[in-house]
Design an enzyme around this catalytic site. Structure first.
Site, PDB file in Angstrom:
ATOM      1  N   TRP A   1     -62.611  56.975  46.070  1.00 31.33           N
ATOM      2  CA  TRP A   1     -62.927  58.072  46.971  1.00 31.33           C
ATOM      3  C   TRP A   1     -63.789  59.020  46.140  1.00 31.33           C
ATOM      4  O   TRP A   1     -63.323  59.581  45.159  1.00 31.33           O
ATOM      5  CB  TRP A   1     -61.637  58.746  47.432  1.00 31.33           C
ATOM      6  CG  TRP A   1     -61.816  59.826  48.435  1.00 31.33           C
ATOM      7  CD1 TRP A   1     -62.140  59.686  49.761  1.00 31.33           C
ATOM      8  CD2 TRP A   1     -61.655  61.229  48.213  1.00 31.33           C
ATOM      9  NE1 TRP A   1     -62.189  60.910  50.359  1.00 31.33           N
ATOM     10  CE2 TRP A   1     -61.896  61.875  49.447  1.00 31.33           C
ATOM     11  CE3 TRP A   1     -61.333  62.005  47.109  1.00 31.33           C
ATOM     12  CZ2 TRP A   1     -61.825  63.247  49.597  1.00 31.33           C
ATOM     13  CZ3 TRP A   1     -61.267  63.385  47.259  1.00 31.33           C
ATOM     14  CH2 TRP A   1     -61.506  63.991  48.492  1.00 31.33           C
TER      15      TRP A   1
ATOM     16  N   GLU B   1     -58.333  67.228  61.746  1.00 33.31           N
ATOM     17  CA  GLU B   1     -58.340  66.103  60.798  1.00 33.31           C
ATOM     18  C   GLU B   1     -58.693  64.772  61.448  1.00 33.31           C
ATOM     19  O   GLU B   1     -59.422  63.983  60.872  1.00 33.31           O
ATOM     20  CB  GLU B   1     -56.935  65.927  60.199  1.00 33.31           C
ATOM     21  CG  GLU B   1     -56.620  66.791  59.039  1.00 33.31           C
ATOM     22  CD  GLU B   1     -55.215  66.506  58.519  1.00 33.31           C
ATOM     23  OE1 GLU B   1     -54.251  66.649  59.279  1.00 33.31           O
ATOM     24  OE2 GLU B   1     -55.091  66.115  57.361  1.00 33.31           O
TER      25      GLU B   1
ATOM     26  N   GLU C   1     -50.523  74.215  61.973  1.00 27.57           N
ATOM     27  CA  GLU C   1     -50.383  72.787  61.714  1.00 27.57           C
ATOM     28  C   GLU C   1     -50.955  71.962  62.877  1.00 27.57           C
ATOM     29  O   GLU C   1     -51.612  70.946  62.667  1.00 27.57           O
ATOM     30  CB  GLU C   1     -48.900  72.450  61.461  1.00 27.57           C
ATOM     31  CG  GLU C   1     -48.555  70.986  61.350  1.00 27.57           C
ATOM     32  CD  GLU C   1     -49.276  70.245  60.219  1.00 27.57           C
ATOM     33  OE1 GLU C   1     -49.963  70.879  59.407  1.00 27.57           O
ATOM     34  OE2 GLU C   1     -49.158  69.008  60.189  1.00 27.57           O
TER      35      GLU C   1
ATOM     36  N   ASN D   1     -58.470  56.749  37.949  1.00 22.28           N
ATOM     37  CA  ASN D   1     -58.213  57.847  38.890  1.00 22.28           C
ATOM     38  C   ASN D   1     -58.175  59.133  38.086  1.00 22.28           C
ATOM     39  O   ASN D   1     -57.620  59.158  36.987  1.00 22.28           O
ATOM     40  CB  ASN D   1     -56.855  57.686  39.579  1.00 22.28           C
ATOM     41  CG  ASN D   1     -56.925  56.694  40.717  1.00 22.28           C
ATOM     42  OD1 ASN D   1     -58.003  56.249  41.097  1.00 22.28           O
ATOM     43  ND2 ASN D   1     -55.768  56.339  41.249  1.00 22.28           N
ATOM     44  N   GLY D   2     -58.708  60.212  38.653  1.00 25.06           N
ATOM     45  CA  GLY D   2     -58.699  61.492  37.945  1.00 25.06           C
ATOM     46  C   GLY D   2     -60.120  61.964  37.727  1.00 25.06           C
ATOM     47  O   GLY D   2     -61.055  61.469  38.368  1.00 25.06           O
TER      48      GLY D   2
ATOM     49  N   ARG E   1     -54.645  54.986  51.796  1.00 27.00           N
ATOM     50  CA  ARG E   1     -54.906  56.231  51.071  1.00 27.00           C
ATOM     51  C   ARG E   1     -56.280  56.812  51.384  1.00 27.00           C
ATOM     52  O   ARG E   1     -56.559  57.945  51.039  1.00 27.00           O
ATOM     53  CB  ARG E   1     -54.811  55.986  49.559  1.00 27.00           C
ATOM     54  CG  ARG E   1     -53.419  55.624  49.097  1.00 27.00           C
ATOM     55  CD  ARG E   1     -53.462  55.171  47.668  1.00 27.00           C
ATOM     56  NE  ARG E   1     -53.960  56.214  46.796  1.00 27.00           N
ATOM     57  CZ  ARG E   1     -53.195  56.969  46.022  1.00 27.00           C
ATOM     58  NH1 ARG E   1     -51.907  56.786  46.012  1.00 27.00           N
ATOM     59  NH2 ARG E   1     -53.719  57.880  45.257  1.00 27.00           N
TER      60      ARG E   1
HETATM   61  C1  F6R Z   1     -52.681  67.020  56.294  1.00 29.98           C
HETATM   62  C2  F6R Z   1     -52.393  66.507  54.978  1.00 29.98           C
HETATM   63  C3  F6R Z   1     -52.747  67.342  53.795  1.00 29.98           C
HETATM   64  C4  F6R Z   1     -51.574  67.376  52.811  1.00 29.98           C
HETATM   65  C5  F6R Z   1     -51.988  68.096  51.527  1.00 29.98           C
HETATM   66  C6  F6R Z   1     -50.831  68.222  50.554  1.00 29.98           C
HETATM   67  O1  F6R Z   1     -52.343  66.115  57.296  1.00 29.98           O
HETATM   68  O2  F6R Z   1     -51.884  65.438  54.829  1.00 29.98           O
HETATM   69  O3  F6R Z   1     -53.110  68.637  54.175  1.00 29.98           O
HETATM   70  O4  F6R Z   1     -50.496  68.001  53.424  1.00 29.98           O
HETATM   71  O5  F6R Z   1     -53.033  67.401  50.910  1.00 29.98           O
HETATM   72  O6  F6R Z   1     -50.345  66.982  50.184  1.00 29.98           O
HETATM   73  P1  F6R Z   1     -48.922  66.813  49.499  1.00 29.98           P
HETATM   74  O7  F6R Z   1     -47.904  67.263  50.480  1.00 29.98           O
HETATM   75  O8  F6R Z   1     -48.827  65.353  49.203  1.00 29.98           O
HETATM   76  O9  F6R Z   1     -48.926  67.666  48.274  1.00 29.98           O
END
Ligand code: F6R
Length: 619
Positions: A74, A499, A492, A100-101, A27
């Site tokens: 994090w 990234e 994308e 978390n939060g 994560r």
């Molecule tokens: C890019 C990536 C992020 C997620 C974004 C939304 O590789 O992983 O941009 O797409 O944080 O995350 P979800 O889809 O889990 O809501």
């Protein structure tokens, strides 16, 4: 924020939560810590900055315990330091909390507690929780569970919490509001985790907590309650359904690939298959989406669709907009979840809001869904993680069935989101009488051929893509362009490159280049053009000429059999020729592989890029 794991039972709790933390590593995190208590109430607390191995070194030898909580952090409030790592504790070092939060009113609470004489060791929002619980015990709470319940009444914001107390060495308390938490059920043992990956090697039976629910676990009992408002009388224990985790540890391991990201890109054929399985009656041109049946009538009467999502899921949504307008004739808007929450969008009961989220835990997307509900819209989800918060908040939805996505950079989820979006658009088009079965049947036939086409790309083109990556690995900038269905693919592709390879990459609509970005172009600024043979191909070719005239180095992603494009560009990568509405499902694969190889060549930690977390559970 990041990962929580807790254990109570007869195994060595310290070792068990440490193993759980390792499974949460994917994560992304910057520090980690463990608090453990043995049967006599002796306490053990260790924290470390950096990788979990640093924490493990501090644990050598691993102390035995029957109760433990652990966390990967994090940073959101306060630097990544040992002091700021979780667990946090109270003034007497008796209560330990992982969280978390975000506690939004932490400054106010901290000030009040300081006035009462509490002392703080960290600059986190979380630490106030340990002191609040301490205070509730001092003011007469009968046990830890009651103190936690009273403490969270003072708190604004979001939390998933696991709490232990050295004076109650056989109790593990978990509570959630806005941040995921589940209970793993074993024999005379229980686990708490923010994510099923943390416990999947230990048990497959889980209970998902909803917001404002609290679990009180001992080795022999599990009790789940609604959090009580001040003065309210305790209601009966909640009886909640037990869910089975249907994926294995192996599913979330690398399976012979160097990185999870590589493994997940190579899963594209099975990911498309899983998204389509049992949902297509090809000869009739029909799509079955059981998850939407309950809201069929409202969907049929919808006059407007708004897609909300973040990051990669947002780019899938951009393609979704074209699909819904093309196949279903439904006016469709798209918004970043983080903006939608604050936009004055006009909505009513004839508006449908569709949230797309891999994790189903993205705070902004959850916020957008709540806003849509307030404004009476029908809410739908396209979600990968079964049982996640989005799935529990929307009125209806569709699962991706892509399996756990471990690499922080999303790849296979995007491919499955696109597959599901094609299905959803055809489902709506047929239901609303916009799309005839004569038109939908061949589209669905072609969709069913995509797993084989994706396999072809993966078997044939990887070497070539790696070679192109080698040529460009030292560039500091990249432009990705595309038109119509290829525009979101370009966005994308650029996101993937930035990234994981940390190269500055811009994604742009090809037609927009001449309105500004073309000023950047010279021989040091390479451009990747997503240019399949589609209805806008000739326009894309003109853009390529404009770029070439400015000395750009160009990589084209073209359709197989295109003999023309090679004359105008420096490198060509290819995808099989498919209709334009389906081409993003294939064209993103070479771009994912390109970004992956660039990052590997630069020796980056591909699965855990710096500064990023897998699911962003804060606003
Ligand atoms: C890019 C990536 C992020 C997620 C974004 C939304 O590789 O992983 O941009 O797409 O944080 O995350 P979800 O889809 O889990 O809501």
């Amino acid at each position: 924020m990041c990962g929580i794991v807790g254990y109570i039972g007869k195994k060595n709790a310290t070792r068990t939560v440490l193993e759980g933390l390792k499974r949460l590593e994917y994560r992304g995190y910057d520090s980690a810590g463990i608090a453990a208590i043995n049967a006599s109430g002796d306490i053990f607390l260790k924290k470390a900055v950096g990788k979990i191995v640093s924490l493990e070194k501090k644990l050598n030898p691993i102390p035995s315990s029957t109760l433990a909580i652990a966390h990967t952090r994090w940073a959101t409030h306060g630097e990544p330091t040992v002091e700021n790592a979780h667990p946090h504790t109270d003034c007497k070092n008796e209560i330990f909390v992982v969280h978390n939060g975000i506690i939004e009113n932490h400054e106010k609470i901290r000030a009040a507690l300081l006035r009462e004489g509490h002392t703080f060791c960290s600059s986190t929002d979380t630490e106030v929780l340990a002191h609040l619980i301490e205070r509730c015990i001092a003011f007469g709470a009968s046990d830890l569970a009651e103190a936690v319940e009273q403490a969270v009444r003072h708190v604004q914001g979001t939390f998933g919490l696991a709490v232990i107390y050295s004076r109650e060495p056989a109790v593990l308390v978990g509570v959630r509001r806005g941040s995921p938490l589940l209970i793993g059920l074993g024999k005379q043992e229980y686990m708490l985790a923010s994510d099923a990956s943390a416990i999947v090697g230990k048990t497959r039976r889980v209970i998902y907590l909803n917001d404002n629910e609290m679990a009180v676990l001992t080795p022999f009992s599990k009790k789940i309650f609604h959090l009580l408002r001040s003065g309210a009388r305790r209601k009966k224990e909640l009886k909640k359904p037990v869910s089975m985790i249907d994926w294995s540890i192996e599913d979330s391991q690398k399976g012979g690939f160097d990185y999870f990201m590589e493994k997940e890109i190579f899963e594209a054929p099975s990911v498309i298959e899983n998204a389509l399985r049992g949902r297509i009656i090809a000869r009739k041109g029909e799509v079955k989406l059981g998850g939407l049946d309950a809201v069929r009538n409202r969907l049929r009467d919808s006059r407007r669709l708004i897609i909300v999502a973040c990051g990669t899921s947002y780019f899938a949504g951009l393609i979704g907009k074209y699909l819904f307008e093309t196949f279903a004739g439904l006016p469709t808007d798209i918004a970043y979840s983080s903006e939608f929450r604050y936009q004055p969008s006009v909505m009513d009961k004839n508006t449908t809001v569709l949230a797309i989220s891999q994790s189903g835990e993205t705070a902004d997307t959850l916020g957008a869904i709540r806003e849509a509900k307030k404004r009476r819209a029908l809410t739908l989800g396209i979600v990968n993680v079964v049982g996640s918060s989005v799935t529990r908040e929307v009125d209806a939805g569709i699962y991706n069935y892509a399996g756990p996505e471990i690499a922080v950079a999303s790849t296979k989820a995007f491919i499955s989101q696109l597959s599901v979006l094609v299905l959803a658009a055809i489902y709506l088009g047929r239901m609303r009488g916009f799309l005839s079965s004569e038109k939908s049947a061949p589209i669905l036939q072609e969709l069913l051929s995509l797993p084989g086409q994706a396999q072809k790309i993966l078997e044939r083109d990887v070497h070539k893509i790696k070679e192109v990556a080698r040529v460009y690995k030292n560039h500091n900038n990249f432009l990705y362009i595309g038109r119509k269905y290829s525009w979101p693919v370009a966005l994308e592709g650029a996101l993937k490159l930035k990234e994981i390879s940390y190269i500055h990459a811009e994604g742009y609509a090809s037609g927009e280049m001449k309105h500004g970005p073309i000023a950047l172009i010279d021989k040091h600024f390479p451009v990747l053009v997503v240019s399949p043979r589609d209805s806008v191909y000739t326009k894309t070719l003109s853009n390529i000429q404009e770029l070439k005239a400015r000395g750009a180095k160009i990589i084209a992603l073209a359709s197989e059999g295109d003999t023309e494009i090679g004359h105008h560009v420096d490198h060509v990568m290819t995808i099989p020729k498919v209709r334009e509405e389906l081409s993003p499902i294939l064209s993103v694969i070479p771009l994912q592989l390109f970004a992956y190889h660039m990052a590997v060549l630069k020796d980056h930690d591909v699965d855990k890029p710096r500064n990023l977390a897998k699911s962003v559970t804060v606003e």
